[in-house]
Design a protein around this motif. Structure first.
Motif, short mmCIF file in Angstrom:
data_model
loop_
_atom_site.label_atom_id
_atom_site.label_comp_id
_atom_site.label_asym_id
_atom_site.label_seq_id
_atom_site.Cartn_x
_atom_site.Cartn_y
_atom_site.Cartn_z
N LYS A 1 -54.42 -83.20 -51.79
CA LYS A 1 -53.74 -83.35 -50.51
C LYS A 1 -52.22 -83.33 -50.70
CE LYS A 1 -53.40 -85.68 -46.25
NZ LYS A 1 -53.86 -86.67 -45.31
N GLU B 1 -51.06 -79.98 -51.45
CA GLU B 1 -51.05 -79.15 -50.24
C GLU B 1 -49.76 -79.36 -49.44
OE1 GLU B 1 -53.32 -79.30 -46.02
OE2 GLU B 1 -54.46 -79.98 -47.76
N ALA C 1 -49.24 -88.41 -47.32
CA ALA C 1 -50.49 -88.47 -48.08
C ALA C 1 -51.22 -89.80 -47.86
CB ALA C 1 -50.20 -88.28 -49.57
#
Lengths: 679, 679
Positions: free
Chosen positions: B35, B38, B433
């Protein structure tokens, strides 16, 4: 018949007589109902209370400075200084007295129509305008006649400027303390209209318009006017030694031109008229333009007839044209129907922050045409004077004459400018007295006209101050040269000049910060007091019959705050100027003055124009655009307007006076600095 | 062993090697979960997309200017110019690349504690710092080695500065468009936290931190650094003809000092460490101070050993001390625990307007110590250099060496400065996050440390730019004198100098206005887009699983807006400089440069400091004072912070570069202006 410099005192006396005549004209008019009279009395009382305390403070300062001048420089200089302070204070006092009558009388006359209300407000302003030029020119003529020494007139000018500085700072802090306080609680928190009698700060706000805008502004132009004339007198004396002249020495020419300026100003005041459905804003501007044209024509005739060098006339006219151009371009940036104001209003749709950023940016942009105007006026007048007169020092003399040209019609300028706060006050009184909608429409029209004429006159004031301080810098150099017998130049690659300049550019910023922080601090106290009254006086907010706020406590807060905060920035700016001079010497002081001129012009233009622009962006929305009054967009625009208040009415307009005072201090002390400087 | 100027390229290569080593260190660290990766990828993508388009635009500009230089001046100058642009762009690109890795890795390491996260963020910054000084010094050494002509190095410097100007304007507009847009809708309207992944503008905001703060700031110090060295090289060549020297010409000394500065910067970077519960802010500042002390000691040893005139060393140390003093005083005005910030926060209780007035006023006050610092550093270095060297031109050479002294430790300065946005980004990634509270505390601590170090490094940057442009003004004069064979002085009473100065003071204001209006305009579009997404994407505001905003459209708006708005202010400032030169000649251009320096310093200091102050006033309230987050007081402070954003991150920091570019344009074109000027 020959014309000599005595035309100055003669026209000055004429100007004072016309002012007295107009005063009685205003005084004859009806003051309306008992309620109106009561409101007007409260404003008058507050204003007089402020002035009384202010003058008491200032008397101490004037005496101290006079003692310093008498001991270290010259007793005659000290007397001239005191005389200058008194004349300047007197002009402000007279102007304010008549403004405090004209407001209520004009409000009453508004019931009978625009063409009845307008002349009262305008002639009220004209009393101030003509009193300013009359007292200024008469005062300096007296000093000149008695001493026959322009350097003593410098003392007169210093007195006038120091007084103007106090009037601007004190009045500026007062008016914005009251305005910000009354607006933030009244308009924003309580959602009651401007000038509503329920607002405890409303009288203080109205008093502020008078002590800040009327008295302060009159003193301001008084000081530039005197400073420009005396600078050119001193430069002219030096020039007369080198350049041949026909009938009158170069040192006396500015007095002649100033005298002719009074003649056309009186004519200009007489001309301005407005019809029943006329536009008072364009009437005022038309009056200004006509006065300019008359001045150019009359001075040309006199120049021709007396065989004065044509370069002198050309310089004066370049200055006058420069003033108009600066005024018109400034007008573009602050006009309610032009792009900058409209875009700033639109930016308010995304909140207060974007409104501020946009308005501030346009304020920055607005400097460019004005600075170009000053730059071209100075190089233009320098070039023509040097070309036609052709002697050493002719160029800077030309710059000085451009300042005199710009300021010659100051009688008319002040008349138009003092009209603004009178009209504003008339509107306030009409609102508080509960007049019907059509009458309020008329007072609103007068108020709007005041804003229109203000833009152009403000351009004049800043442009003239710019040219005046350049001439004063030359005067300072001239005096230092005479003392040392050496050629002095302010070379930017000289480390003393450079260091002086780096310190000088900080001073207007520090000064602005000090006065604005004073406003913030006082406004805070004012806001707390107004909130307290709304909280603690039952029925006040609801407007219950017979319930009245405690106006006097707000007046008191504004008065005490302004006077307490007035001294530090004034003393600081004079003190640092002397410190730079006595430590760094003439070179450092020259650089310092130049730096303060640059930075003073920057901030004066930025603050005055951004402030005016925010004000009009708010008004644009209030007129119904973008959601109108009460919308989120309007609230954002009110934040901008409130930020602009101390910009345009406290710090901005004081800066002209600040740099004039600094330049005069330098010139007055130049002989002593030459002898005792450390470096 | 003798030391000569080749120490510069040798240490420059060492600096690049250490940068590469640190790059691999950062690269080795883990990037955390998928994550996080990303999010980091999205930021990287956005940043690279922006740079790609930006470089495409700029390539056209560089080619055009190079062609002009090749045709009208010298083909070699044109090549040096292109080389300077490329080196500057490369430094920015490298710094940004590593910053985009260091942010996510540092966020991941924060899970293991402060002492794990800190070195990654700091070394990421150090890559930038060492790449900047390495590429700058290597590049100018190459040009010098090949041409043996400092005037050609001027072309290199011009290329670097023009590129820096673009990077600052483009990045500055980008970052604030995104920041203002994301904050106003997200934090104020939707009441969601900073860096929340639901906010469509969040990625653009994070991209902005990189393209604005990292790349822009690196390019900025690159350009001052090169400009100061080349100015002193040119002044030194002239000085060497008049003053005796022992082992090395005055023109080569700045290269030696710059080389020694790199040595201590590498040591400084190696020293900075922080314990598990240490204070990263003081670790950074301690590193800076130690680096300064090492520099003074090492250069003293070399000066003694090589028998360089002691006045040179003294000038450099005066500059260094001046930089520290300016940094510390600036810090006072922007620190979260000092009176200006606290009083501004308290002023927010009476609303946004009083917050703005108060913060702006402190911003104005903050100029004073910084300008005094620059003034004393210049007169001090001038005086010691003149005293010890004792030849014509030694004084201004001393001022230049003060600039070199201030900038010598730029590797360390940039490392500390680039740390800020990396830490800021790490915090953003941690927030997006969904890290737990303790980890967010650590990234917040890092972020706060970034702000502490930023204040001091910003002081350095502005002080150094001030001294550099003064040295460049002397360089310009030197070149013009060499061309004309006459002694030139910029006398403020010369009408051309004065007119130039009056125009010059307007340029930084106009420039600031243009870039800020661009931010306002683009932010408006951005706000509309973010509002649209919240309105039209169902479930976005509520944070429904799987619902994602369209980040790319916001990135696109920021990119296009910034690039469209980048060219006009750049072209304008270069164009007017050339126009003043070719119309008014050398005198007018000298006055113009001086005016732009004065006004540029004023606005750079005002905007940077006021902006930092508003930011911290808001943070002070967010830390729980005066009602804390969400209170009316906080909302008022957010307005101030938002106004401050384009002040401190768009207009303010571009001004240093602007005045450097203007000075370089003048110097590069001086020979042509001497030949073809109209007046």
């Amino acid at each position: 018949m020959m014309i000599d410099w005595t035309i100055a005192p003669i026209t000055a006396i004429a100007s004072i007589l016309v002012a007295i005549y107009l005063y009685f004209y205003v005084n004859r008019q009806s003051s309306g109902t008992a309620k109106m009279q009561e409101i007007a009395d409260a404003i008058q009382e507050g204003a007089k209370a402020f002035l009384k305390v202010e003058f008491k403070y200032l008397a101490v300062f004037v005496v101290v400075v006079a003692a310093v001048l008498a001991i270290f420089l010259d007793p005659i200089m000290a007397v001239a200084y005191v005389f200058g302070s008194v004349c300047s204070a007197l002009a402000g006092f007279l102007g304010m007295t008549v403004a405090l009558k004209a407001n209520v009388k004009s409000a009453h006359a508004a019931k009978q129509g625009l063409n009845k209300a307008f002349p009262i407000a305008f002639r009220g302003g004209a009393v101030m305008g003509l009193a300013v030029v009359g007292l200024a020119l008469l005062g300096l003529s007296v000093v000149y006649a008695l001493t026959n020494d322009p350097n003593m007139v410098l003392g007169f000018s210093f007195g006038a400027s120091a007084m103007a500085l106090f009037a601007k700072i004190g009045g500026g802090i007062y008016t914005k303390t009251a305005d910000v306080g009354a607006d933030l609680v009244g308009k924003v928190e309580m959602d009651i209209p401007e000038d509503d009698p329920r607002n405890p700060g409303v009288i203080a706000d109205n008093v502020g318009d008078n002590v800040g805008d009327v008295a302060g502004m009159g003193a301001d132009l008084f000081d530039s006017y005197v400073a420009s004339v005396v600078a050119v007198m001193i430069l002219g004396v030096a020039l007369s030694k080198l350049a041949p002249y026909a009938s009158i020495s170069y040192g006396d020419v500015p007095l002649v031109f100033a005298g002719l300026g009074i003649v056309v100003s009186i004519l200009g005041v007489a001309i301005v008229r407005v019809g029943k459905n006329g536009n008072p804003g364009s009437a005022l501007n038309m009056g200004t333009y006509l006065t300019c044209i008359m001045f150019a024509a009359l001075t040309y005739a006199v120049t021709y007839y007396m065989e004065i060098n044509i370069g002198v006339w050309a310089s004066a006219v370049i200055g006058l044209v420069g003033g108009v151009v600066i005024g018109i371009t400034t007008d573009y940036f602050t006009s309610i129907d032009k792009a900058p104001v409209i875009k700033t209003a639109e930016a308010s749709q995304t909140g207060a922050a974007v409104n501020i950023i946009t308005g501030f940016s346009y304020g920055l942009l607005s400097m460019f045409p004005a600075l170009l105007g000053i730059a071209f006026a100075s190089i233009g007048s320098y070039t023509v004077a040097e070309h036609f007169i052709g002697a050493e020092g002719a160029g800077v003399y030309g710059i000085g004459m451009a300042a005199v040209g710009m300021l010659s019609i100051v009688g008319m300028i002040v008349a138009g400018d003092a009209f603004g706060p009178i009209a504003d006050n008339a509107g306030g009184i009409a609102e508080q007295a509960g007049f019907e909608e059509e009458v309020l429409d008329i007072t609103a029209k007068l108020d709007a006209a005041g804003n229109t004429s203000k833009a152009i006159t403000k351009g004049f004031a800043i442009g003239a101050a710019g040219l005046t301080v350049i001439a004063l810098l030359a005067t300072f150099k001239e005096i230092a040269q005479a003392e040392t017998g050496q050629i002095i130049s302010f070379n930017l690659m000289d480390p003393l000049v450079l260091t002086g300049a780096l310190i000088g550019i900080a001073i207007p910023a520090v000064f602005s910060a000090m006065v604005m922080l004073s406003v913030g601090k006082n406004a805070f106290i004012m806001i707390e007091e107004i909130r307290r009254q709304f909280r603690e006086i039952p029925g006040l907010k609801e407007g219950k019959e017979g319930v009245k706020p405690d106006y006097a406590s707000c007046v008191d807060i504004a008065t005490k705050g302004a006077l307490k905060e007035l001294i530090p920035p004034s003393v600081l700016s004079i003190g640092i100027t002397l410190a730079v001079g006595f430590i760094g010497g003439i070179q450092a002081l020259g650089g310092y003055l130049a730096g303060s001129i640059f930075s003073g012009l920057i901030f004066a233009l930025l603050m005055s124009n951004a402030g005016g622009l925010w004000d009009n962006a708010k008004k644009y929305i209030e007129a119904g655009a973008l959601g109108g009054k009460g919308s989120e967009t309007h609230k954002a625009a009110v934040v901008g307007d409130t930020v602009g208040d101390p910009f345009k009415d406290t710090a901005g307009p004081s800066l002209n006076t600040l740099i004039t005072v600094m330049s005069l201090v330098a010139s007055v002390f130049a002989p002593t600095i030459v002898m005792y400087a450390l470096l």
